[in-house]
Write a protein that holds these residues in place. Structure first.
Motif, short mmCIF file in Angstrom:
data_model
loop_
_atom_site.label_atom_id
_atom_site.label_comp_id
_atom_site.label_asym_id
_atom_site.label_seq_id
_atom_site.Cartn_x
_atom_site.Cartn_y
_atom_site.Cartn_z
N VAL A 17 0.85 -1.18 0.00
CA VAL A 17 0.00 0.00 0.00
C VAL A 17 0.89 1.23 0.00
CG1 VAL A 17 -1.76 1.31 1.25
CG2 VAL A 17 -1.84 -1.19 1.24
N SER A 24 -5.29 -0.40 -3.82
CA SER A 24 -5.94 -1.64 -3.39
C SER A 24 -7.38 -1.39 -2.93
CB SER A 24 -5.13 -2.31 -2.28
OG SER A 24 -4.90 -1.40 -1.23
N HIS A 199 -5.80 6.07 3.17
CA HIS A 199 -6.93 5.16 2.97
C HIS A 199 -8.16 6.03 2.74
CE1 HIS A 199 -9.59 1.70 4.49
NE2 HIS A 199 -10.39 2.75 4.49
N THR A 230 -5.35 3.36 -1.09
CA THR A 230 -6.23 2.21 -0.92
C THR A 230 -7.61 2.77 -0.62
OG1 THR A 230 -6.58 0.13 0.31
CG2 THR A 230 -5.72 1.99 1.56
#
Length: 355
Positions: A17, A24, A199, A230
Motif C-alpha cells: 500500500v 488496493s 486510505h 487504498t
C-alpha cells in the motif's frame, strides 16, 4: 493523465500500500467476528468479488481469539479494527493479523500504547490511524467549532505523533466523514502535510442507491487528483457490493483494468429491443469474471458500430433482433430472445482462448 503522489509504502500482509503499488480495494465484514465460520464465508465472498484486504471488528476478547482461525482459512490479509482496549490489539497481533486499525488516543495510558506499538513492531505490521468526523474529541471540536477539515487533520496528527514518538512509522491514515466536501478538504490538507499512505472513503455513505454516488464523487475526485493509496466504499448492507463499486471507480479512472467493463447505451426512442432487460441480464451473468474484458450492449446503429470496434464482444440491437460482434466483426444475427445466450457463448470462447 493525473500524476499520483508517491507516498511511503507499507505492507498489509502480501498487499503493498502506497508508493507505486496499485491502489488496493478493501472492505469490512459485518458478521459477528467471534462467529468464525460466518466471517470466513463472508471474507471468501469478498475475495471472489475482487477485494484485496478485509477488515473485521474486534469489540471483545472472543472476537480477538477467533482471528487465528479466520486468518488461517482465508487468503486475504485481515485487519483488526480496535477501539479502547489495548488488550484486544495485543491479542489480535498474537493471532496473526496483517494490520491494526486504531486511534492511539482512545487506547488510554501511554504505557498501553507503547506496548501495542512494540508488539506491532515485533510482528512487522502497520497501524492505520482512522479518524471519523463523528467521533472527534471534545477538545478538538471546541477548538474548531465543529468537525472541520483542520479538526480532522489535527486529530489524526495527534495520533500519528504518538506513534512517531515511539519510532513507529509504518502508518496509514484515513480521514472520513459522510460530508463529501469536508472529506475532500481534509484529505487534501493531510496529503500536503504528510507522506504516509492514505486510505480513502466516505464513511456512513448510506445505502447502495445514495452511497454509491457519494463514494464515487468523493473517492473519485481525490484519486483524480493523485491522492489515495487504498479505498473502501462504505455501504449499508452486503459488503460485496462495496467491492464491486470500488472496482468500477478505479476502472472509470483508468487505475485498474482487471475485470469486465460493461458499456451499455442509455436507450432512446430508436431502440427496438428490450435493452434494459438484456443489459441487466448480461451484467448479472458476467459479474464474476475477473479477466480484462470489454462488453458492449448497444440498442441501435448510432453508437453501436463505434463500440463494436473497441469492444471485445457485444450486441447491437435492431428490430426485434440484433447482431453479435467480436473485435469489431459481425459474427451473426440472432433473434432478440437469443441475444444474451449467444453473447455469453462468445465470451466463454474468448475466456477459453486465454487459458
Amino acid at each position: 493523465m493525473f500524476e499520483r503522489k508517491l507516498t511511503r509504502q507499507i505492507s498489509v500482509g502480501k498487499v503493498k500500500v502506497g508508493g507505486d503499488a496499485p491502489i488496493s480495494i478493501q472492505s469490512m465484514t459485518n458478521t459477528k467476528t467471534h462467529d468464525a465460520p460466518a466471517t470466513i464465508e463472508q471474507i471468501q465472498r469478498l475475495a471472489a468479488a475482487g477485494c484485496e484486504i478485509a477488515r473485521v471488528a474486534v469489540p471483545d476478547m472472543p472476537a480477538a481469539k477467533a482471528l487465528g482461525k479466520i486468518i488461517s482459512a482465508v487468503d486475504l490479509p485481515v485487519v483488526a479494527d480496535i477501539h479502547f482496549d489495548y488488550k484486544l490489539a495485543l491479542e489480535s497481533i498474537a493471532q496473526g493479523v496483517a494490520a491494526l486499525r486504531l486511534n492511539p488516543g482512545n487506547i488510554g495510558y501511554a504505557a498501553h500504547v507503547r506496548e501495542v506499538v512494540k508488539a506491532a513492531q515485533a510482528a512487522k505490521i502497520p497501524i492505520r490511524i482512522g479518524v471519523n468526523a463523528g467521533s472527534l474529541g471534545r477538545k478538538i471540536l471546541s477548538k474548531y467549532g465543529g468537525a472541520t477539515p483542520e479538526a480532522l487533520v489535527e486529530s489524526a496528527l495527534e495520533h500519528v505523533n504518538i506513534l512517531e514518538a515511539e519510532n513507529f512509522f509504518d502508518i496509514k491514515i484515513s480521514l472520513k466523514a459522510h460530508d463529501v466536501p469536508l472529506t475532500l478538504a481534509a484529505y487534501r490538507l493531510m496529503s500536503a502535510k504528510k507522506n504516509y499512505p492514505l486510505h480513502l472513503g466516505i464513511t456512513e455513505a448510506g445505502t447502495v442507491n445514495s452511497g454509491v454516488i457519494k463514494s464515487a464523487v468523493g473517492i473519485g475526485a481525490l484519486l483524480a487528483e493523485g491522492i489515495g493509496d487504498t479505498i473502501r466504499v462504505s455501504l449499508t448492507g452486503d459488503p460485496v457490493a462495496e467491492v464491486k463499486v470500488a472496482k468500477e471507480i478505479l476502472k472509470s479512472l483508468g487505475l485498474r483494468d482487471d475485470g469486465v467493463t460493461l458499456v451499455a447505451c442509455p436507450t432512446c426512442g430508436r431502440m427496438k429491443i428490450n435493452l434494459p432487460e438484456i443489459a441487466a441480464q448480461v451484467e448479472q451473468k458476467i459479474s464474476h469474471i475477473q479477466k480484462n474484458l470489454k462488453v458492449a450492449v448497444m440498442g441501435c446503429a448510432v453508437n453501436g458500430p463505434g463500440e463494436a470496434r473497441t469492444a471485445d464482444v457485444g450486441i447491437a440491437g435492431a428490430d426485434g433482433e440484433g447482431i453479435i460482434f467480436r473485435k469489431g466483426v459481425v459474427v451473426r444475427k440472432v433473434p432478440e430472445s437469443e441475444l444474451v445466450a449467444e453473447l455469453l457463448k462468445e465470451i466463454d470462447e474468448i475466456l477459453a482462448d486465454e487459458i
